[in-house]
Design an enzyme around this catalytic site. Sequence first.
Site, mmCIF file in Angstrom:
data_model
loop_
_atom_site.group_PDB
_atom_site.id
_atom_site.type_symbol
_atom_site.label_atom_id
_atom_site.label_comp_id
_atom_site.label_asym_id
_atom_site.label_seq_id
_atom_site.Cartn_x
_atom_site.Cartn_y
_atom_site.Cartn_z
ATOM 1 N N GLU A 165 1.834 1.222 6.465
ATOM 2 C CA GLU A 165 0.794 0.516 5.556
ATOM 3 C C GLU A 165 1.729 0.049 4.581
ATOM 4 O OE1 GLU A 165 -2.647 2.630 4.094
ATOM 5 O OE2 GLU A 165 -3.379 2.632 6.326
ATOM 6 N N GLU A 168 7.018 -10.164 -2.679
ATOM 7 C CA GLU A 168 5.879 -9.248 -3.398
ATOM 8 C C GLU A 168 6.632 -8.803 -4.645
ATOM 9 O OE1 GLU A 168 5.614 -5.011 -2.157
ATOM 10 O OE2 GLU A 168 3.290 -5.430 -2.269
ATOM 11 N N LYS A 171 5.603 14.411 1.972
ATOM 12 C CA LYS A 171 6.211 14.133 1.048
ATOM 13 C C LYS A 171 5.541 13.057 -0.074
ATOM 14 C CE LYS A 171 9.904 11.566 0.009
ATOM 15 N NZ LYS A 171 9.413 11.248 -1.404
ATOM 16 N N CYS A 229 -1.464 -2.360 -3.391
ATOM 17 C CA CYS A 229 -0.905 -3.113 -2.384
ATOM 18 C C CYS A 229 -1.762 -4.189 -1.971
ATOM 19 C CB CYS A 229 -0.740 -2.458 -0.997
ATOM 20 S SG CYS A 229 -2.135 -1.491 -0.502
HETATM 21 N N1 LIG Z 1 -0.219 -1.387 2.574
HETATM 22 C C1 LIG Z 1 -0.793 -0.415 1.689
HETATM 23 O O1 LIG Z 1 -1.705 0.302 2.209
HETATM 24 C C2 LIG Z 1 0.040 -0.042 0.784
HETATM 25 C C3 LIG Z 1 -0.535 0.864 -0.293
HETATM 26 C C4 LIG Z 1 0.279 1.188 -1.202
HETATM 27 C C5 LIG Z 1 1.694 0.587 -1.417
HETATM 28 N N2 LIG Z 1 1.887 -0.205 -0.587
HETATM 29 C C6 LIG Z 1 3.457 -0.596 -0.754
HETATM 30 O O2 LIG Z 1 4.210 0.261 -1.288
HETATM 31 C C7 LIG Z 1 5.132 -0.250 -2.096
HETATM 32 C C8 LIG Z 1 5.221 0.590 -3.546
HETATM 33 O O3 LIG Z 1 5.539 1.994 -3.246
HETATM 34 P P1 LIG Z 1 6.999 2.611 -3.307
HETATM 35 O O4 LIG Z 1 7.607 1.897 -4.289
HETATM 36 O O5 LIG Z 1 6.728 3.981 -3.807
HETATM 37 O O6 LIG Z 1 7.591 2.436 -1.908
HETATM 38 P P2 LIG Z 1 8.786 2.949 -1.396
HETATM 39 O O7 LIG Z 1 8.814 2.605 -0.034
HETATM 40 O O8 LIG Z 1 10.062 2.781 -2.235
HETATM 41 O O9 LIG Z 1 8.533 4.604 -1.337
HETATM 42 C C9 LIG Z 1 7.560 5.227 -0.389
HETATM 43 C C10 LIG Z 1 7.836 6.538 0.020
HETATM 44 O O10 LIG Z 1 8.961 6.428 0.941
HETATM 45 C C11 LIG Z 1 10.034 7.335 0.691
HETATM 46 N N3 LIG Z 1 11.185 6.824 1.104
HETATM 47 C C12 LIG Z 1 11.993 5.895 0.505
HETATM 48 N N4 LIG Z 1 13.156 5.465 1.554
HETATM 49 C C13 LIG Z 1 12.995 6.542 2.713
HETATM 50 C C14 LIG Z 1 13.731 6.805 3.626
HETATM 51 N N5 LIG Z 1 14.711 6.186 3.789
HETATM 52 N N6 LIG Z 1 13.325 7.579 4.583
HETATM 53 C C15 LIG Z 1 11.986 8.261 4.227
HETATM 54 N N7 LIG Z 1 11.407 7.981 3.091
HETATM 55 C C16 LIG Z 1 11.712 7.030 2.328
HETATM 56 C C17 LIG Z 1 9.800 7.336 -0.911
HETATM 57 O O11 LIG Z 1 10.614 8.508 -1.513
HETATM 58 C C18 LIG Z 1 8.369 7.364 -1.042
HETATM 59 O O12 LIG Z 1 7.714 8.701 -1.017
HETATM 60 C C19 LIG Z 1 4.634 -1.747 -2.445
HETATM 61 O O13 LIG Z 1 5.567 -2.394 -1.594
HETATM 62 C C20 LIG Z 1 3.402 -1.697 -2.114
HETATM 63 O O14 LIG Z 1 2.821 -2.767 -1.528
HETATM 64 C C21 LIG Z 1 1.356 -0.479 0.703
HETATM 65 O O1 LIG Z 2 -2.007 0.259 -2.520
HETATM 66 C C1 LIG Z 2 -2.735 0.252 -1.805
HETATM 67 C C2 LIG Z 2 -3.943 0.623 -1.372
HETATM 68 C C3 LIG Z 2 -4.448 1.283 -0.524
HETATM 69 C C4 LIG Z 2 -5.848 1.539 -0.267
HETATM 70 C C5 LIG Z 2 -6.062 2.392 0.628
HETATM 71 O O2 LIG Z 2 -5.522 2.883 1.511
HETATM 72 C C6 LIG Z 2 -7.650 2.790 0.771
HETATM 73 O O3 LIG Z 2 -8.562 2.244 -0.122
HETATM 74 O O4 LIG Z 2 -7.834 3.650 1.932
#
Ligand SMILES: NC(=O)c1ccc[n+]([C@@H]2O[C@H](COP(=O)([O-])OP(=O)(O)OC[C@H]3O[C@@H](n4cnc5c(N)ncnc54)[C@H](O)[C@@H]3O)[C@@H](O)[C@H]2O)c1
Ligand SMILES: O=C/C=C/C=C(\O)C(=O)O
Length: 485
Positions: free
Chosen positions: A253, A389, A177, A287
Amino acid sequence: MSVRHLRNFIGGRFHDGIRTFAKHNPADGALIAQVHEASRDQVDAAVAAARAALPGWAALPVGERTAYLYALADGIERRFDEFLQAEIADTGKPVGWASQIDIPRGAANFRSFAEIARTLDMESFMTDTPDGRQALNYAYRKPLGVVGVISPWNLPLLLFTWKVAPALAFGNTVVAKPSEVTPTTATLLAEVAEEIGLPPGVFNVVHGFGPNSAGEFITTHPDIDGITFTGETATGSTIMKAVAPGVKPVSFELGGKNAALVFDDADFDAAVAGVARSVFANCGQVCLCTERVYVHRPIFDKFVSALKIEAEKLVLGWPMDPATTMGPLVSHEHRSKVQSYLKLAVEEGATVVTGGGVPTFGDARDEGAYIQPTIWTGLPETARCIKEEVFGPVCHIAPFDTEEDAIRMANDTRYGLAAAVWTTNLTRGHRVAQAMNVGLAWVNCWFLRDLRTPFGGSGLSGIGREGGRHSLHFYTEPTNVCVKL
Ligand SMILES: NC(=O)c1ccc[n+]([C@@H]2O[C@H](COP(=O)([O-])OP(=O)(O)OC[C@H]3O[C@@H](n4cnc5c(N)ncnc54)[C@H](O)[C@@H]3O)[C@@H](O)[C@H]2O)c1
Ligand SMILES: O=C/C=C/C=C(\O)C(=O)O
């Protein structure tokens, strides 16, 4: 641009959802797609299709299985411009960034994991036995099974394929998804899967939201074998609870509050350029982006002035204009969140060095989710803006006196994702990088990726690592076979 209909890809065919929701372009607010939200029955059907496809896919010789992954990579490249336009329309990210990072990495993820799967070795030991003979132990790896992939909006294709590719390479089938905020490139990937004749059910895409929608239907599904998730820490916590009854493995992640440490022996210009990139790239929505900058006191004032100049040089333009270096945030909802931190920082006593508000253009961009790149100084390390964040183009810069102080301040966070150290003293570079309580420490660079390396974070930033053989560990289950010889 015409309004696309983004449908669910289940068992190798596209299906309408139970209802549609609108997707708007964050640059000007224009309607770009109607997204078909999957019902619970459709998620069930996707899981059933993945389960049915699993034995055949897992049994394919690795050369045949990986040939499909190379074909997916080629398929993305064949439709590069379409993927690029779609990613930009969904996110508002500048064409320069998306054409160099997002779309190429979509293809590279498939190629890299195909390569890794083709060239794997197998863990084995010769063991002495009490009767003076030997035993051969080897860890035979089988796919985890049907894997649920849930991805965020900030690097949509890159992060979606970063999980789909290893899952498929190691013989799993997938129900994935994408974020409801950026659903288009995942759908295009499903079209590519159809075009290349990927066996039906191996890769399924369902659209929807989290709670009481496709996200929750996947994470609570009894027939899913594991969940790999990238997104917010709070969502990770919810998903952990959802999978707990079935004791399913998770790979998370999550968020970060990443530090950059700039020492007075750094190559000053390289450090300024590098930190500007790590703070402002993708409008701060990576992130790995830096939100806390710690600078050696002798160069503090000079560094603040130089980073201010870099921030003010950013071109907040139309995403498709090659001159644009910063697009809008991904949505108005997200901009409201970032704005709340801009307000909070002032309440917490920050000095606003530059930015702090919403730009005006006098054209349709005023309907977009643009925000000014912002630099703060003067906050206490206990401030919420230092601890939480923001996920926008913002940073706080604080001075430090000693290496120990810098390490202590950088590590004073419950997150543990990434850090960047800027120094020309190689010994110090290694020492400080190793002292960072993070999954990823860069020295004199940032977001420089080798897909064989462990990627992920500790603390609130996640569980586990993916990348190279670390992905193998999540996406397979070993059976240790012990043979008495
Ligand atoms: N560590 C990493 O590699 C990494 C990479 C990219 C983004 N991020 C983090 O992601 C965040 C931004 O992304 P976002 O706002 O899309 O995150 P989010 O957690 O709001 O959503 C991510 C996904 O989870 C789904 N989701 C939301 N609630 C859910 C539930 N209860 N059950 C199952 N699925 C659910 C959403 O529909 C979406 O597909 C930031 O905190 C960022 O730091 C981390
Ligand atoms: O926003 C987060 C970035 C993640 C990056 C990767 O997962 C990658 O470079 O493989």
